[in-house]
Write an enzyme that holds these catalytic residues in place. Structure first.
Site, PDB file in Angstrom:
ATOM      1  N   HIS A  99       7.552  -6.082  -1.944  1.00 57.07           N
ATOM      2  CA  HIS A  99       8.555  -5.642  -2.924  1.00 57.07           C
ATOM      3  C   HIS A  99       7.973  -4.575  -3.848  1.00 57.07           C
ATOM      4  O   HIS A  99       8.614  -3.550  -4.120  1.00 57.07           O
ATOM      5  CB  HIS A  99       9.027  -6.854  -3.738  1.00 57.07           C
ATOM      6  CG  HIS A  99       9.851  -6.512  -4.933  1.00 57.07           C
ATOM      7  ND1 HIS A  99      11.232  -6.536  -4.938  1.00 57.07           N
ATOM      8  CD2 HIS A  99       9.491  -6.129  -6.196  1.00 57.07           C
ATOM      9  CE1 HIS A  99      11.680  -6.187  -6.127  1.00 57.07           C
ATOM     10  NE2 HIS A  99      10.641  -5.935  -6.910  1.00 57.07           N
ATOM     11  N   GLU A 100       6.754  -4.801  -4.336  1.00 55.35           N
ATOM     12  CA  GLU A 100       6.135  -3.829  -5.249  1.00 55.35           C
ATOM     13  C   GLU A 100       5.840  -2.515  -4.527  1.00 55.35           C
ATOM     14  O   GLU A 100       6.012  -1.432  -5.104  1.00 55.35           O
ATOM     15  CB  GLU A 100       4.858  -4.415  -5.862  1.00 55.35           C
ATOM     16  CG  GLU A 100       5.067  -5.677  -6.693  1.00 55.35           C
ATOM     17  CD  GLU A 100       6.123  -5.510  -7.767  1.00 55.35           C
ATOM     18  OE1 GLU A 100       6.349  -4.374  -8.235  1.00 55.35           O
ATOM     19  OE2 GLU A 100       6.755  -6.515  -8.136  1.00 55.35           O
TER      20      GLU A 100
END
Length: 313
Positions: free
Chosen positions: A130-131
Site C-alpha cells: 500500500h505504501e
C-alpha cells in the site's frame, strides 16, 4: 494529471496561508504570508520528507538490522518496478506506517515497531505494498508538503491570538478577523487533508493489493491496525496532527474527537472494497478478519515462525 492536482493544491494552500496573513495584518500581513508560503513550498519540496521522519523519530534500517522487513520491501519494490526506497522503523507501540519523499527515486517507507510486532509477514507485505502504491502514484510529495503547510497554517492561526490584537497591524477586521483566523484556518487545512487522503487511500489500497497479489493481506492488516489505533495512543502523532493523513490508518483515533474530522476513509469500507477485489482474485478470508484478537506476531514478534508463510516469509 497528478502534477496538475499537486499544483492546484499548493496554490490553494498558499492562498489560505495568505488569507490568514490578511486577517492578522491586512495587506502587509498578506504579503508577508505570501513570501513565507513561497519559501515554505520550496523548502518543503526538498526537506518535508526529512522533517516528517524526524518528527516521528524514524530510524533507517537495512538488510542487516531488519532483514525480514527490509526483504519484504525490497521484493515488493521489484514487483512494482520501483527503485528501492529507504526503509525506516519508528519505535512506537501503535501499529501504523507511512510513505514519504518527493519522487520514487527519493522515497522512504516507515513502519512502527507496533506494526512489525503484531502483524504477520503477509500482513506487513500488504501494508508495505500500500505504501509503495503511494510512491508509485506520486502521492507522497503532495501528502508530505500538505502536512508541512497544514501545520504552518494551524500555527499561524494560533499566532493570530498573540499578534493580531495590535491596533497598528492594519487588520481590517479587528478582533473578529483574529477569531476567524484562529478557528477557520486549522479547519480549512484539515478539510484539505481529508480531501487528499480519502480519495488517495482507496487508490493505494487497490494498487497495493495488485502489487502483492493478495488483497486480503492488506484487508486483514487494516482490521488489526484499526482496532489497535483506538486503544494505543500515538504520542508523536498527537504532537504533530498535521501528519495524520500520511499514515495508513488515522493515528489520532486513540482520542475521542479525532474521528469527527478523520483524514481517512472508513476502515470497514476499505476492507469491503478489498474483499470484493479478493473475490476477483479467488482469495479466501484469513482468520484475522474473522477474529477480534490479532493473529500471529510479525517479523519481529516471537511467534512469527508459526504464521502462515508466503513469498516474503
Amino acid at each position: 494529471m497528478n502534477m496538475i492536482r499537486t499544483a492546484m493544491l499548493l496554490a490553494f494552500m498558499t492562498a489560505l496561508f495568505m488569507a490568514v496573513g490578511y486577517l492578522i495584518g491586512g495587506s502587509g500581513g498578506m504579503m508577508i504570508a505570501l513570501v513565507i508560503a513561497a519559501a515554505m513550498n520550496l523548502f518543503s519540496y526538498w526537506n518535508a520528507d526529512k522533517m516528517v521522519l524526524r518528527m516521528h523519530h524514524a530510524v533507517e534500517v537495512d538488510e542487516r538490522s531488519a532483514p525480514e522487513y527490509y526483504r519484504i520491501v525490497s521484493d515488493l519494490a521489484q514487483r512494482a518496478g520501483l527503485p528501492m526506497p529507504r526503509v525506516y522503523v519508528i519505535d512506537n507501540p501503535q501499529p501504523n506506517a507511512f510513505a514519504t519523499g518527493r519522487n520514487p527515486q527519493n522515497a522512504a517507507v516507515a513502519a512502527t515497531t507496533g506494526l512489525l510486532h503484531s502483524l504477520t509477514p503477509e500482513e506487513v507485505a500488504g501494508v508495505m505494498a500500500h505504501e509503495l502504491a503511494h510512491v508509485q502514484n506520486r502521492d507522497t510529495l503532495t501528502m508530505t508538503i500538505t502536512a508541512t503547510l497544514a501545520g504552518a497554517i494551524s500555527m499561524l492561526g494560533n499566532f493570530a491570538f498573540f499578534f493580531g490584537g495590535n491596533r497598528d497591524n492594519n487588520n481590517p477586521f479587528g478582533f473578529i478577523g483574529i477569531l476567524v483566523a484562529m478557528i477557520v484556518a486549522p479547519l480549512a487545512a484539515m478539510v484539505v487533508q481529508m480531501a487528499i487522503s480519502r480519495t488517495r487511500e482507496y487508490a493505494a489500497d487497490r494498487r497495493g493489493a495488485e502489487i502483492c497479489g493478495q488483497p486480503l493481506w492488506l484487508a486483514s492488516a487494516l482490521a488489526k491496525i484499526s482496532r489497535a489505533a483506538h486503544r494505543v495512543v500515538n504520542v508523536d502523532a498527537e504532537r504533530n496532527p498535521a501528519t495524520a493523513h500520511l499514515f495508513i490508518i488515522n493515528p489520532l483515533s486513540g482520542q475521542r474527537m479525532d474521528n469527527l474530522f478523520s483524514t481517512h476513509p472508513n476502515t470497514e469500507n476499505r476492507i469491503a472494497a478489498l474483499q470484493a477485489m479478493a473475490g476477483e482474485f479467488g482469495n479466501a478470508p484469513p482468520a484475522s478478519l474473522r477474529e477480534d484478537e490479532p493473529g500471529a506476531d510479525g517479523p519481529w514478534g516471537r511467534s512469527a515462525s508459526r504464521a502462515r508463510k508466503g513469498p516474503w516469509s
